[in-house]
Design an enzyme around this catalytic site. Structure first.
Site, PDB file in Angstrom:
ATOM      1  N   GLY A 150      71.103  -9.750  14.104  1.00 54.92           N
ATOM      2  CA  GLY A 150      71.448  -9.529  12.697  1.00 54.92           C
ATOM      3  C   GLY A 150      71.438  -8.904  11.445  1.00 54.92           C
ATOM      4  O   GLY A 150      71.210  -8.180  12.070  1.00 54.92           O
ATOM      5  N   CYS A 151      72.034  -9.034  10.605  1.00 54.67           N
ATOM      6  CA  CYS A 151      71.742  -7.965   9.996  1.00 54.67           C
ATOM      7  C   CYS A 151      70.938  -7.571   9.173  1.00 54.67           C
ATOM      8  O   CYS A 151      70.566  -6.827   8.906  1.00 54.67           O
ATOM      9  CB  CYS A 151      73.125  -8.053   8.757  1.00 54.67           C
ATOM     10  N   TYR A 152      70.374  -8.815   8.777  1.00 53.10           N
ATOM     11  CA  TYR A 152      69.195  -8.770   8.003  1.00 53.10           C
ATOM     12  C   TYR A 152      67.438  -8.127   8.806  1.00 53.10           C
ATOM     13  O   TYR A 152      66.930  -7.564   9.089  1.00 53.10           O
ATOM     14  CB  TYR A 152      68.822 -10.543   6.963  1.00 53.10           C
TER      15      TYR A 152
END
Lengths: 348, 348, 348, 348
Positions: A150-152
């Site tokens: 994921g991005c985070y």
């Protein structure tokens, strides 16, 4: 030069168009299929005029036979969708890069709790490789199924890894104060994501628990130094009035005095093509990674008080999703790792 | 109804025009003088067309005699300027509300170290009252010189105060991860503040030390529960691509289990006209305080792990500067504390 | 494959960094020199971190001998600067692409009136070729000095050209209602360009006369159909709260009924690599050309009343400045015209 | 002081919350009912936290009896909704201010053509008064049903009226190039209005025909000088990446030379509380009218060529909708026309 055939499942969202932006100029990949039930029959460049002249393709209904004829299939679908088609594709030998969260978390129960649904093919979870090249490059090379982070989680793990691997900080008291651009919420017609709701404002959300928390903690636990206790992370995401970009401000307690934190970070990422440790004292800005696959990182020790602050920025659609997916593809097929990704950020 | 005469020194900046916006509609205040060396002779509404029809005044050269004829003088000047004129005004009995940092810090040496200059009238520092009404309301009432808090310090202190006063958290491990809109940098022609530099981006700055750190620590130390050790705060400010708004995300370690944090906050601010504790689970947004003097606060305890997260938002130009200055004025002159400040935030 | 040596004079502004972004990935150009008096000795990637890893160069003092050793020199300087060094460079045979307005206008008197200064080398004006490839491709090929068009002039001319060349509209009643992103004002520390002044607002400026008016009228007069009267254009520019992008909304009176305006535009630009006529009924958006050298155009005839409306968008820093400059370079040196410019716009 | 009871039908949209912002501080109005089928039972300040402390009310199901007990009912509903309840309310003597387009256009056939539906109560159309106070103040005073003008129509008509009333320009060749903030599209979860779609971009839309065209032409025809031919307007709307604000750039052909256009405008609006003609040469900005009911206007005659350019700005939610509705209410009930509207725009 080898050229591979690429299929994309679920191509109408922002990670889909970002994949296309990167792949249409990739020297060794050709997009052959891009599926969308809702837009079946519509030219891709009608939905995304930025692609006019670069792609002569229409959206089509997802079809396993057609996808199975590709060398690699990307899933750019909402969570829960990839699971249905996955067993068939895997059994037919296709290599798959999944941008959704479906195969990121190894503990099925944890996944089901945070994503509020039963897992559709738990038998494949253990074979999936978590696609963070800076940690798992060797396994990615041979993986059939890569679960793209994921991005985070990408921004946060890249920031904490040098500290945790070397056992410099206490893993039980980590804080990730992170902020994402609005594209992270996807291309869905929700009131909360309207220009009039998001623009010229700022807020935290999901302060009492966000789905990326277990993914980050799992990833950080994987790199702990021996004898360290399990990670306890406080993670608070925020919504930025920008389109692209993740900024993570990370806090940890140093176990003792450290000679040179800057050097720890520079050494850890010296050979990484997509992690750029900034010179001491320079703060990263999300705009310097806009549209590129680079993570820029800085490390500070304010007032020499024993607290370390790491600043880490990525583009949530590139290194935080589609760029990292292409990086994984490059590794899996033995291409130059930077192929198709060697761009300069748009600035200003 | 008593009406007082108001002078403003340094009225061309953003806190100046914000003071004017609030004062021209204040039922008991009349702006008599507004000074600016650079714009001497220029109509105020020529520089700020939003004031057309509300103010028939020109900028004038600062003149002590004229200012001394006012009931109250606001300083909306850069740091270091108020000190020069202050002794004369004070000796002539004028009441002064200083929006700069000149009289906020009681320790002269600390002030000089962080502001990089010698203090111009240290003899007045000890008589200045720190103008945070939620803490010092009684002293403000009788003060001649009020030092209005900074924007970050206001948002941060209001968030930590209920926890520290009641001795619920460890003061030696506080974190304030805060973000400010671009107007906080003032109306100065600097490249770093251009639309093309700030917009569509996000960054931390001054991660190794910001001037508001000693001010916040001083304020928090003032409200510590007995027997607590002095505050150690890690403070990282960030620049938001919005015009107005401060968002502070605060982290602290609970000393033990707490029955009801929500209740602690609601009780502390029950009688405060400008602090609004949101219902449990609701996240504050900067846009809900845009242009108003309210601080909205939420408190969370993620995963019940012993870390408390407080979210606190204000408008940096209103509660973070000029609105709080008017609130102080109201207290000093015995007006209704909300006079001239009873507005609804512009939303959307 | 031939590789040329490139010098850039005045590289610290936005057109400078945009030139660098395009040139560092250009297959046949190598940046050898980039000058800046103010930043002499500073690494370029210190000022522009987006270039880290792509360019190992420092800013240097402008030096004619060094520049004369390049195959081509770009001037990315404010108006009036290029004139001083130009005669020497031209006499030594260097080819020059000037992004400033210094050599765009053939009538010296008109230039001096609108730019408020005397022209420094009027003798070279007549030899300069106006670098709009869609009109002057052949002359650009052999030119030694190319005057790159302004941003508004590019968007406006490309929109009007098909109508004027074919004599379909009355040239004496043209309107160009255009809007530019903030980067068009350059990287200068002016209050008018601050985030807090530009963001979340919109305004017209220079409604009574903007410097690009004579340039546009000259260009349009050059393509008039025989027997047409000289162009009279009303040009009103506006400032958009975005970083990059020009949107021109053009109005003209049709002389008579026209069978198929869409076809007129498609035919005119069928062979142009950087002009994209959108399908009938589709409106261009500035974001679909962000960071690319493409001009996207639509044409409408509302209510069939005899008024034609053309919508034309470009990125002011790319097709409106540095991208067009590179396109000119490609033409001058016989490279593929799209070399280094074949990118997909960042969307979203 | 008389206080009236107010009902609002359809209060969850942006014009609804703007009405509330203005009415909760209005000295002579009290909001008694606010309806919403979707949010029935929900506290209004839960949906709009900006109203916390100002309004102790819940949304309720629309109920004619309850609404009929109010002195005035505002409709802040989508087009087509007000028609159903209107006859009953009118017959029971309630005064109604309709913010939708349902009763703005006198020609039923034109309305049905542009709005794509049959009109629900055509019998009331002729009795409705078009609520533009600067034209119809006397009729508004006694009207039972006021049809509040649209946002584009308000900005455009106020800009053209001085020219058309005095017969100075040719009504058959008018152009309105207008741009609106994103809140004009309302609070609906549509992809086209997402932050990621609208922000950092600009586009025209509906260039071949927008619903506000017939409304504007009707209004302008109503003020034509004797002997003038009917209006022909070319109207091109654009979408601005801002939340609030309309900017209209208007073009017309002067019939002859005019001594002093500035004077024409100043004279026309000398007594209008909400129209501010700026000094000659000053350009209006949308931010100077953000959140207020003022229209600011400038007039230019570029190069003295016979073309007049008028610049007109309003806040689309205030003078373009809810502010104008309150202004109409003030006129209808004999209140001070500026009651509740006498605010200063938020700047910066």
């Amino acid at each position: 030069m080898k050229v591979i055939q690429v299929g994309i499942v679920g191509g109408t969202g922002y990670t889909g168009v970002e994949l296309l932006r990167l792949l249409v100029n990739h020297p060794q990949a050709q997009v052959k299929i891009i599926t969308s039930r809702a837009e079946n029959g519509v030219r891709v460049d009608q939905l995304y005029p930025s692609l006019r002249g670069f792609l002569d393709l229409q959206f089509s209904e997802p079809d396993v036979d057609a996808l199975a004829s590709c060398d690699v299939v990307f899933f750019a679908t909402p969570h829960g969708v990839a699971q249905a088609m996955m067993p068939e594709l895997i059994s037919r030998g296709v290599r798959v890069i999944d941008l959704s969260a479906d195969f990121r978390i190894r503990d099925q129960q944890v996944w089901e709790q945070w994503y509020g649904q039963q897992h559709g093919c738990p038998e494949l979870v253990s074979s999936a490789v978590y696609g963070l090249p800076e940690v798992n490059r060797a396994q990615i090379k041979d993986a059939q199924l890569v679960a793209c982070p994921g991005c985070y989680p990408t921004a946060t793990q890249l920031g904490f890894i040098p500290l945790l691997e070397s056992g410099l900080v206490d893993p039980t008291n980590l804080i990730a104060n992170a902020a994402s651009g609005a594209s992270g919420a996807g291309r869905q017609g929700k009131i909360d994501n309207l220009m009039s709701e998001v623009s010229d404002s700022f807020k935290a959300y999901a302060a009492d628990g966000h789905r990326h928390l277990p993914e980050i903690e799992q990833g950080l636990n994987d790199v702990l130094a021996a004898d360290d206790e399990p990670v306890q992370l406080t993670f608070v995401p925020h919504l930025l009035p920008i389109i692209r970009g993740i900024h993570a401000t990370l806090y940890a307690d140093l176990k003792g005095s450290v000679a040179d934190l800057q050097q720890v970070f520079e050494a850890r990422y010296a050979d990484e093509p997509f992690v750029d440790v900034l010179p001491a004292g320079v703060h990263p800005q999300t705009r310097t990674v806009k549209s590129v696959n680079t993570c820029r990182i800085s490390v500070f020790q304010p007032q020499q008080r024993g607290k370390v602050v790491v600043l880490s920025v990525i583009d949530n659609l590139t290194k935080g999703a589609s760029g990292q997916a292409v990086q994984n593809m490059n590794i899996m097929f033995g291409f130059e790792e930077t192929a198709g990704l060697n761009q300069v950020a748009i600035l200003p």
